[in-house]
Design an enzyme around this catalytic site. Sequence first.
Site, PDB file in Angstrom:
ATOM      1  CG  ASP A  67      -0.325  -0.500   2.484  1.00 31.63           C
ATOM      2  OD1 ASP A  67       0.924  -0.512   2.560  1.00 31.63           O
ATOM      3  OD2 ASP A  67      -1.055  -0.866   3.408  1.00 31.63           O
ATOM      4  CG  ASN A 136      -8.861  -1.151  11.840  1.00 31.43           C
ATOM      5  OD1 ASN A 136      -7.940  -1.831  11.404  1.00 31.43           O
ATOM      6  ND2 ASN A 136      -9.324  -0.078  11.208  1.00 31.43           N
ATOM      7  CG  HIS A 138      -5.820  -1.952   8.709  1.00 30.32           C
ATOM      8  ND1 HIS A 138      -5.892  -0.594   8.960  1.00 30.32           N
ATOM      9  CD2 HIS A 138      -4.516  -2.265   8.904  1.00 30.32           C
ATOM     10  CE1 HIS A 138      -4.700  -0.135   9.267  1.00 30.32           C
ATOM     11  NE2 HIS A 138      -3.848  -1.124   9.252  1.00 30.32           N
ATOM     12  CD  GLU A 143      -8.571   1.188   7.562  1.00 33.62           C
ATOM     13  OE1 GLU A 143      -8.596   0.277   8.417  1.00 33.62           O
ATOM     14  OE2 GLU A 143      -7.850   2.190   7.671  1.00 33.62           O
TER      15      GLU A 143
END
Length: 244
Positions: A67, A136, A138, A143
């Site tokens: 990413d 979280n 991800h 996400e």
Amino acid sequence: MRIIKTKDYQELSKVAADIIAAQVRLKPTSVLGLATGSTPIGLYKELIRQCSEEKLDFSQVVSYNLDEYVGLSPDNDQSYRYFMDHNLFNHIDIERKNTHLLSGTAEDLEAEATAYDEAIAAVGGLDLQLLGMGNNGHIGFNEPADHFTDVTNVIDLAESTIEANSRFFSDKSQVPRRAITLGYRHIMQARLVLMVVSGEAKAETLAKVIKGEISPRVPASILRLHPNVIVVADEAALSQVGDL
Ligand code: F6R
């Protein structure tokens, strides 16, 4: 999903680096999917050491990173290209032309994403995908969402990710709001997935990943559907899983 529990971050880094090193030694032309963030830094240091002291050879390795932030150019010290150059590539014998990152400054980000997926497919997919995991859940910057997105795409970062990543920036307002990330397709098609998770802050999410429902609300949970996943996590990260 094979889970390797280590006593601490240092041991995690050594175990994970040894898995990547074994991949590269067994197949010198490996295509590696690489990650940024704090967690891989220790394992990258160990790979650098093995390169200089134990003849680990990256000269034929090809890499694709997961990413990049939208809007940051490669020379920005918060860009993931800058991170990879400084934490790994500049210190090993990988050829720069074989290291690939998505461009966060491409004029047409959709075209950039499509070309990236096609390039990975053209080299036969990823031999090993290294992943960190967000607080979280991800993976890459995929996400929590209503569905799993297969292709590489531009996403809005979750507020919790902006908060978590603000530690690398002078203040939270400097954190880009968008990123471009590899989708689930190439992650799930990688022949081996290696996920590294460290620290108590991730313990609750990691317990959901390992034992909860498989859901796009907990992105890393999809890895339970992959036939060849190794999770290397320290005791703190595994502290809420219970019996393995
Ligand atoms: C980084 C990436 C992210 C990180 C995750 C964990 O390329 O794709 O998914 O792996 O945010 O980051 P750290 O290791 O900093 O906790």
